[in-house]
Design a protein around this motif. Structure first.
Motif: not given
Length: 66
Positions: A47-48, A29-31, A21-22, A40-42
């Motif tokens: 994932t967590s 999806p959802g990050d 998936i990664w 850029t803010f990520y």
């Protein structure tokens, strides 16, 4: 001790699925990610959560084996 090989197989399959998936999405999806200008803010919230669930299951099953 006979459950340990089964546990390692399940852990391996889970890691393979997460890795696929990664690789396909570059992130799960959802990050959350924002890009504005050159900033850029990520925040990898999904994932967590996935890592937390996987680690919780691993430690739970290891605790059941002992």
């Amino acid at each position: 001790m006979t459950d340990l090989p089964k546990l390692f197989i399940i852990i391996g399959v889970v890691f393979i699925v997460i890795g696929l998936i990664w690789t396909m999405f570059g992130k799960l999806p959802g990050d959350i990610s924002f890009k504005k200008g050159n900033v850029t803010f990520y925040f990898p919230i999904v994932t967590s959560i996935v890592v937390s669930i996987v680690l919780s299951l691993i430690f739970y099953f290891i605790g059941k084996i002992r």
